[in-house]
Design an enzyme around this catalytic site. Structure first.
Site, short mmCIF file in Angstrom:
data_model
loop_
_atom_site.label_atom_id
_atom_site.label_comp_id
_atom_site.label_asym_id
_atom_site.label_seq_id
_atom_site.Cartn_x
_atom_site.Cartn_y
_atom_site.Cartn_z
N SER A 132 0.80 -1.22 0.00
CA SER A 132 0.00 0.00 0.00
C SER A 132 0.84 1.27 0.00
O SER A 132 0.32 2.36 -0.29
CB SER A 132 -0.96 0.02 1.20
N LYS B 189 0.49 4.72 7.01
CA LYS B 189 -0.10 5.55 5.95
C LYS B 189 0.40 6.99 6.09
O LYS B 189 0.94 7.38 7.12
CB LYS B 189 -1.63 5.54 6.05
#
Length: 228
Positions: A149, A187
């Site tokens: 990701s 993230k």
């Protein structure tokens, strides 16, 4: 790897399938995991499905089947730990790891890419990290990246990320974020008013937006170690 809640749910589903031959209802799952609403169960089910552990069968009530089991369920006494990651070229500022000015950091486990992890709390091993990589004073720890990701940020599957433990972040920082006290993920952090956006560095993953009270920063990325 799975979060504690995801693992608890998978174990509960498996136990009911083994005992009754059919999965539990959402109400039963909510009660077993002591969650306040079914929405939390929906999120956990979606996370397990995205990671390939379960499959929802269409047009059938309570239709869940287990596709595979994680390693932690095959090793009694092993506590899951986890974080999110990626896949491209060697970062430009990569530092060599040498015995000179190297410090030992605990590797707290892995963090799963795409869908976030339970609070990291168990040391799996230690790794030598150049002292120059550490950002000022404070506690640091390392995590093994699992997934893709954050691939466009130069963070690959299997990399070791070095995290400075802190509870605040600036826009654009790559952080370990705990979401709703259930999942943690690696993230990019963005604050928009009273909302927090957690951005992946891979177009295959959507930005996830939460109320600021639902996201707790657990650390900021300060370094990366890669082996070949």
């Amino acid at each position: 790897m799975l979060t504690k809640k995801q693992l608890e749910l998978l174990e509960f589903i498996k136990g009911r399938l083994d005992r009754d031959g059919y999965p539990p209802s959402f109400d039963e799952m909510k009660e077993a995991l002591d969650l306040r609403s079914k929405s939390g169960i929906h999120r956990l089910i979606t996370a397990l499905e995205e990671r390939g552990f379960i499959r929802r069968l269409a047009h059938r009530a309570r239709a869940l089947e287990i596709v595979k089991l994680p390693e932690v369920m095959e090793r009694p006494g092993f506590t899951p730990r986890v974080i999110a990651g990626s896949k491209p070229e060697t970062p430009k500022a990569a530092l060599p790891v040498s015995s000179v000015d190297a410090l030992e950091l605990p590797v707290m486990g892995r963090i799963a890419a795409g869908v976030p992890i339970e609070a990291i709390a168990e040391i799996s091993h230690h790794i030598a990290v150049p002292g120059s990589m550490l950002s000022g004073r404070g506690h640091h720890y390392a995590l093994e990246v699992k997934g893709d990701s954050m691939i466009e940020a130069g963070i690959n599957d299997g990399d070791i990320v070095v995290i400075r433990e802190q509870s605040t972040a600036d826009n654009g920082d790559i952080v370990v974020a705990l979401v709703e006290e259930q999942e943690a993920t690696l993230k990019r952090f963005r604050r928009k008013g009273n909302m927090i956006a957690l951005e992946a560095a891979n177009p295959a993953y959507e930005t996830r937006v939460f109320p600021d009270h639902a996201v707790r920063v657990q650390g900021r990325l300060v370094g990366l170690i890669r082996t070949y």
